[in-house]
Design an enzyme around this catalytic site. Structure first.
Site, PDB file in Angstrom:
ATOM      1  CG  ASN A   7      -3.785 -13.365 -51.546  1.00  0.00           C
ATOM      2  OD1 ASN A   7      -3.920 -13.421 -52.551  1.00  0.00           O
ATOM      3  ND2 ASN A   7      -3.452 -12.576 -50.722  1.00  0.00           N
ATOM      4  CD  GLU A  34      -4.038  -9.586 -53.059  1.00  0.00           C
ATOM      5  OE1 GLU A  34      -3.452  -8.781 -53.686  1.00  0.00           O
ATOM      6  OE2 GLU A  34      -2.477 -10.522 -51.741  1.00  0.00           O
ATOM      7  CG  ASP A 147      -2.605 -12.175 -46.667  1.00  0.00           C
ATOM      8  OD1 ASP A 147      -2.229 -12.619 -46.019  1.00  0.00           O
ATOM      9  OD2 ASP A 147      -2.236 -12.183 -47.737  1.00  0.00           O
ATOM     10  CG  ASN A 149      -0.924  -9.182 -45.374  1.00  0.00           C
ATOM     11  OD1 ASN A 149       0.185  -9.516 -45.954  1.00  0.00           O
ATOM     12  ND2 ASN A 149      -1.548  -8.202 -46.192  1.00  0.00           N
ATOM     13  CG  ASP A 218      -1.923 -17.411 -46.594  1.00  0.00           C
ATOM     14  OD1 ASP A 218      -2.591 -16.766 -46.993  1.00  0.00           O
ATOM     15  OD2 ASP A 218      -0.706 -17.931 -47.105  1.00  0.00           O
ATOM     16  CG  HIS A 248      -0.687 -15.917 -50.280  1.00  0.00           C
ATOM     17  ND1 HIS A 248      -0.937 -15.611 -49.134  1.00  0.00           N
ATOM     18  CD2 HIS A 248      -0.063 -14.550 -51.626  1.00  0.00           C
ATOM     19  CE1 HIS A 248      -0.485 -14.600 -48.907  1.00  0.00           C
ATOM     20  NE2 HIS A 248      -0.715 -13.826 -50.756  1.00  0.00           N
TER      21      HIS A 248
END
Length: 271
Positions: A7, A34, A147, A149, A218, A248
């Protein structure tokens, strides 16, 4: 084969970090999340100069995913998850690379929870689970990296008691992750490090990096034929300490031919 997920938290603003890491890590496949850039602002010229072909799915200011392949062009097989034609978020892209499908994903954060953003996260998770079942049914090598989350277990968060109400750690999200894995996927990092606290994210605030107050967000999920080739799974945590780094760190796995598979310590033995 070395496959990484990172990320990058803004591909243009952190391009020097990405290029430095690419040169040092020499990963064969890299999944980025991202990007925070529309398609036309993806730095393809610099990526190609670093020796990588790429496909990407950008979005202005938010989200965005990409797959890089060293010395070759990834063949795009999907852009966006099925199940919601009105979903405009750039969160999933998939490519065929050397006989393997690689899905790069950026699952929604979901905060504040409860609320509309959390509901969207759970719907997206269900769409991912439904599609992952279709991929498994194909009985081909598949890697789902990115990722997610979510911190699946208490080992994946520095102070679990502080996160019980957060969308990254709520029971509904952890349950969704476990349901996904239970289809037949292997959580690569946790499989090779079953009892270790391993983090992939450290917030910019409250000196989280300095205190090692991290989260494991991740993940690599591997289909059975890929899991049989898993030899290593690690985090390049030192990258988080570089100047102007992402919050990250790059996470990676190493795959070998089945005849040469030798897992690292902590790996459950068969038989």
């Amino acid at each position: 084969m070395k496959i990484a997920t990172f990320n990058i938290n803004g591909v243009n603003g952190r391009l020097p970090v990405l290029l430095r890491w690419l040169a040092e890590a020499e990963a064969d496949v890299v999944c980025l999340q991202e990007l925070k850039a529309p398609d036309e602002r993806f730095p393809i010229r610099e990526i190609e100069h670093a020796g990588y072909g790429a496909i990407w799915h950008g979005q202005k200011s938010w989200n965005g995913v990409a797959i890089l392949a060293r010395g070759k062009e990834p063949i795009e097989t999907r852009r966006g998850l099925p199940g919601d034609p009105d979903d405009s978020h750039s969160r999933y892209i998939e490519a065929a690379i050397e006989g393997m499908l690689v899905g790069c994903l950026y699952l929604p954060n979901g905060n504040p929870a409860p609320g509309p953003k959390f509901d969207y996260k759970l719907r997206w998770f269900q769409r991912l689970t439904d599609y992952a079942a279709e991929l498994l049914a194909l009985e081909i090598p598949v890697v789902l990296a990115g990722d997610y989350n979510v911190m699946p277990t208490e080992l994946d968060v520095y102070k679990p008691e502080r996160w019980t109400g957060d969308a990254l750690f709520r029971p509904e999200v952890r349950d969704a992750f476990h349901v996904l894995v239970a289809q037949g996927w292997t959580d690569a990092l946790r499989t090779l490090h079953p009892d270790e606290r391993i983090y992939t994210f450290w917030d910019y605030f409250r000196n989280a990096w300095g205190r090692n107050a991290g989260l494991r967000l991740d993940h690599f999920l591997l289909s059975p034929s890929v899991a049989a080739r898993l030899a290593a799974a690690e985090v390049d945590r030192q990258v988080r300490g570089w100047d102007k780094a992402s919050d990250h760190a790059p996470t990676w796995i190493e795959l070998v031919d089945g005849s040469r598979t030798k897992r690292r310590k902590g790996t459950p033995k068969s038989g």
